[in-house]
Design an enzyme around this catalytic site. Sequence first.
Site, mmCIF file in Angstrom:
data_model
loop_
_atom_site.group_PDB
_atom_site.id
_atom_site.type_symbol
_atom_site.label_atom_id
_atom_site.label_comp_id
_atom_site.label_asym_id
_atom_site.label_seq_id
_atom_site.Cartn_x
_atom_site.Cartn_y
_atom_site.Cartn_z
ATOM 1 N N HIS A 146 -3.502 3.215 -5.885
ATOM 2 C CA HIS A 146 -3.932 1.948 -5.289
ATOM 3 C C HIS A 146 -4.167 0.887 -6.359
ATOM 4 O O HIS A 146 -4.079 -0.309 -6.072
ATOM 5 C CB HIS A 146 -5.205 2.160 -4.464
ATOM 6 C CG HIS A 146 -5.474 1.051 -3.488
ATOM 7 N ND1 HIS A 146 -4.686 0.816 -2.381
ATOM 8 C CD2 HIS A 146 -6.436 0.095 -3.466
ATOM 9 C CE1 HIS A 146 -5.153 -0.227 -1.715
ATOM 10 N NE2 HIS A 146 -6.210 -0.689 -2.344
ATOM 11 N N HIS A 175 -3.816 -9.076 2.522
ATOM 12 C CA HIS A 175 -5.276 -9.022 2.539
ATOM 13 C C HIS A 175 -5.802 -9.859 3.704
ATOM 14 O O HIS A 175 -5.259 -10.924 4.004
ATOM 15 C CB HIS A 175 -5.854 -9.554 1.216
ATOM 16 C CG HIS A 175 -5.719 -8.581 0.087
ATOM 17 N ND1 HIS A 175 -4.737 -8.690 -0.866
ATOM 18 C CD2 HIS A 175 -6.446 -7.483 -0.239
ATOM 19 C CE1 HIS A 175 -4.867 -7.699 -1.748
ATOM 20 N NE2 HIS A 175 -5.885 -6.962 -1.387
ATOM 21 N N ARG A 223 0.837 -1.185 0.000
ATOM 22 C CA ARG A 223 0.000 0.000 0.000
ATOM 23 C C ARG A 223 0.885 1.254 0.000
ATOM 24 O O ARG A 223 2.046 1.209 0.397
ATOM 25 C CB ARG A 223 -0.912 0.025 1.224
ATOM 26 C CG ARG A 223 -1.863 -1.165 1.321
ATOM 27 C CD ARG A 223 -2.669 -1.103 2.616
ATOM 28 N NE ARG A 223 -3.630 -2.194 2.716
ATOM 29 C CZ ARG A 223 -3.356 -3.394 3.257
ATOM 30 N NH1 ARG A 223 -2.134 -3.629 3.751
ATOM 31 N NH2 ARG A 223 -4.288 -4.323 3.318
ATOM 32 N N TYR A 276 -10.085 -7.917 -5.501
ATOM 33 C CA TYR A 276 -9.177 -6.961 -6.117
ATOM 34 C C TYR A 276 -8.172 -7.626 -7.059
ATOM 35 O O TYR A 276 -7.145 -7.054 -7.380
ATOM 36 C CB TYR A 276 -8.433 -6.183 -5.028
ATOM 37 C CG TYR A 276 -9.332 -5.250 -4.258
ATOM 38 C CD1 TYR A 276 -9.854 -4.110 -4.861
ATOM 39 C CD2 TYR A 276 -9.672 -5.514 -2.944
ATOM 40 C CE1 TYR A 276 -10.695 -3.254 -4.169
ATOM 41 C CE2 TYR A 276 -10.516 -4.669 -2.236
ATOM 42 C CZ TYR A 276 -11.017 -3.538 -2.855
ATOM 43 O OH TYR A 276 -11.846 -2.698 -2.168
ATOM 44 N N ARG A 329 -1.432 -1.592 -6.670
ATOM 45 C CA ARG A 329 -1.498 -2.736 -5.747
ATOM 46 C C ARG A 329 -2.338 -3.849 -6.360
ATOM 47 O O ARG A 329 -1.992 -5.026 -6.284
ATOM 48 C CB ARG A 329 -2.066 -2.271 -4.417
ATOM 49 C CG ARG A 329 -2.373 -3.377 -3.406
ATOM 50 C CD ARG A 329 -2.654 -2.748 -2.041
ATOM 51 N NE ARG A 329 -3.378 -3.620 -1.131
ATOM 52 C CZ ARG A 329 -2.831 -4.580 -0.383
ATOM 53 N NH1 ARG A 329 -1.520 -4.801 -0.465
ATOM 54 N NH2 ARG A 329 -3.559 -5.300 0.435
ATOM 55 N N LYS A 360 -2.094 -1.749 7.659
ATOM 56 C CA LYS A 360 -3.496 -1.368 7.792
ATOM 57 C C LYS A 360 -4.273 -2.398 8.606
ATOM 58 O O LYS A 360 -5.191 -2.045 9.355
ATOM 59 C CB LYS A 360 -4.119 -1.229 6.391
ATOM 60 C CG LYS A 360 -5.587 -0.867 6.393
ATOM 61 C CD LYS A 360 -6.121 -0.784 4.981
ATOM 62 C CE LYS A 360 -7.625 -0.504 4.979
ATOM 63 N NZ LYS A 360 -8.176 -0.480 3.601
#
Length: 334
Positions: free
Chosen positions: A284, A310, A201, A319, A287, A226
């Site tokens: 993003h 993730h 990220r 994603y 990523r 995160k």
Amino acid sequence: MASIQKRGNYWRVQIRRTGYPALSGTFDTKAEANFWAAQQEKTLSEQTPERVVQRLRDQDYALAHALDRYALDILPGKKPTTQRRDMGIIKRLKADYGEMALARIDGQMLSGMIRQWQTRLSANSIRLYLAVLSHLYNIARKEWGMVDLINPVELVRKPRLPQGRDRRLIGDEEERLLTAASAMNPELADIVIVAIETAMRQSEILGLEWRHVHWLDHTCYLPDTKNGTARIVPLSVRAEAALQRQQQRATGKDGKVWRYTNDGMRASYFKALKKAGIEGLTFHDLRHEATSRFCEKAIPMMTVQAITGHKSTQMMKRYTHISGKTLVDAVRGS
């Protein structure tokens, strides 16, 4: 015993029991009055007078007071970024619904609140609001003694998240982006390369410190992500070369790897996109590009998840978008 009397168009219930606080309620029908009276008498027979008094106090406990207590007791244990996000949610909930009693927010009322939020908030933002509320109710039940509270979040449908973005680098976009970025600042180009090669990220890349880059192991260590858990990210030859170039630019081997701030990098990145003539490619998305490339290399799903950080395989799939060529090659054996 309960006393049930008709008063005009309504039915009035009064319950008096020695040592207990008096209870009363008004209902549209006698059946509703009888049902409520039976429930209350059952509760009185199962609870002490002190517990009944506490339950009545809990029923009047305002959401605003509960949120203030949550901010004081619970928020300090969360990550700084999460604290800031949740504090914003708490302030908005207090402003809009603070006077409501915590115990009187039921599924129907919360559904109405969700409908109001949908006029101005994204599905993901609404789910964050619900997460804060749900945690608040669970804490109140488990730690604040409000055992009779019902968590209304468990009674409502959460808004569905939209399909994940499927934007990937197309044609010569990567080359054009790196050319434009290099012309502006070679450091920016190397940040883009690291993003494409590692799936880190933006905050993880810009927060990277030299002490966390392990050249012998070809990895970098992210102590604060995160998701709140540390992880190790493998470095490809290309990513490692980008970091080595940055080390040569740096005045020392301590401190942060990159000199950009988050805002400065974001502004420079969008300028590079404009110079390269590329539209609709967020940082993003790089990523997502990296994650998709890992999968196209036939790296096992659990390994990819460990690299990208993730939380779940389902979120990672959301994603990940395999290119049409890779799919064709897979079935045609090219």
